[in-house]
Design an enzyme around this catalytic site. Structure first.
Site: not given
Length: 227
Positions: A75, A129, A145, A153, A155
């Site tokens: 996490n 994510s 968006y 993003a 990763s």
């Protein structure tokens, strides 16, 4: 008794995941950089463990302290730098984010494999994510968006890919990725429209599956996200 380790478990989604898995009957080890920050986890009944996912020695020491391991929840993560586009982006910003969010998952998972292989039903959940899902990043109307930042993003896209690859390499495991969704946490200034309980639905569900459960999949609280 199911023994579970959650990284980044001293607050937010990690702490809520610990609470819910404790309620489900798990023995929960709450990984965190500094156990002195673990009072909330202790109050729940979790056992704080010093674990810095960017430090190999810390990871190995944490694993050596565990008596057993059935479920690993990767996490821990950072939002990182270069959040607004390309003008503040450089290689170091990318490296800092990838070191925690991607290499951290690899360090912990690799160190955990010997313990997990002793389990009768080993499970790994990687918290990814929707921001790492290209289809949603490019689809107007999705929460993802408007995101312009590149390191985070990237990763999380890598976390989804490594989840699939780990699942292929570990067929006796259940290895999946979860998407918390746009959840109200410190990450987003508490602007998310989901509660932390809703944001942990997918993670908790995937952490409690049996040997016949899915593997190599990406789920949010509504179920599987189709590739």
């Amino acid at each position: 008794m199911t023994t579970t380790l959650i990284t980044g478990a001293n607050r937010s989604l990690g702490l809520e995941t610990a609470r819910r898995l404790l309620e489900a009957g798990h023995t929960v080890y709450a990984g965190m950089r500094d156990p002195a920050t673990g009072d909330a986890a202790r109050e729940l009944g979790a056992i704080p463990v010093a674990l810095d996912v960017t430090d190999q020695q810390s990871v190995e020491a944490a694993m050596a302290s565990l008596p057993a391991l059935d479920v690993l929840v990767n996490n821990a993560g950072i939002l990182g730098d270069a959040l607004h586009g390309v003008d503040d982006l450089d290689a170091q910003a990318m490296l800092r984010t990838l070191d925690t969010n991607v290499l951290g998952v690899v360090r912990v998972t690799q160190a955990a494999l010997p313990l997990l292989r002793r389990s009768g039903s080993p499970v790994i959940v990687n918290v990814a994510s929707g921001v790492g899902w290209p289809r949603w990043l490019s689809a107007p109307g999705h929460d993802e968006y408007p995101v312009r930042g590149i390191p985070y993003a990237t990763s999380k896209a890598a976390v989804i890919a490594l989840t699939v690859q780990y699942a292929k390499n570990l067929p006796e495991f259940r290895v999946n990725a979860s998407d918390p969704g746009y959840t109200s946490t410190e990450f987003n200034g508490f602007n998310g429209h989901q509660t932390v309980e809703q944001g942990t639905d997918a993670t908790v569900r995937l952490a409690t599956i049996g040997p016949d459960g899915p593997t190599g999949e990406f789920h949010n609280r509504d179920g599987r996200i189709e590739y």
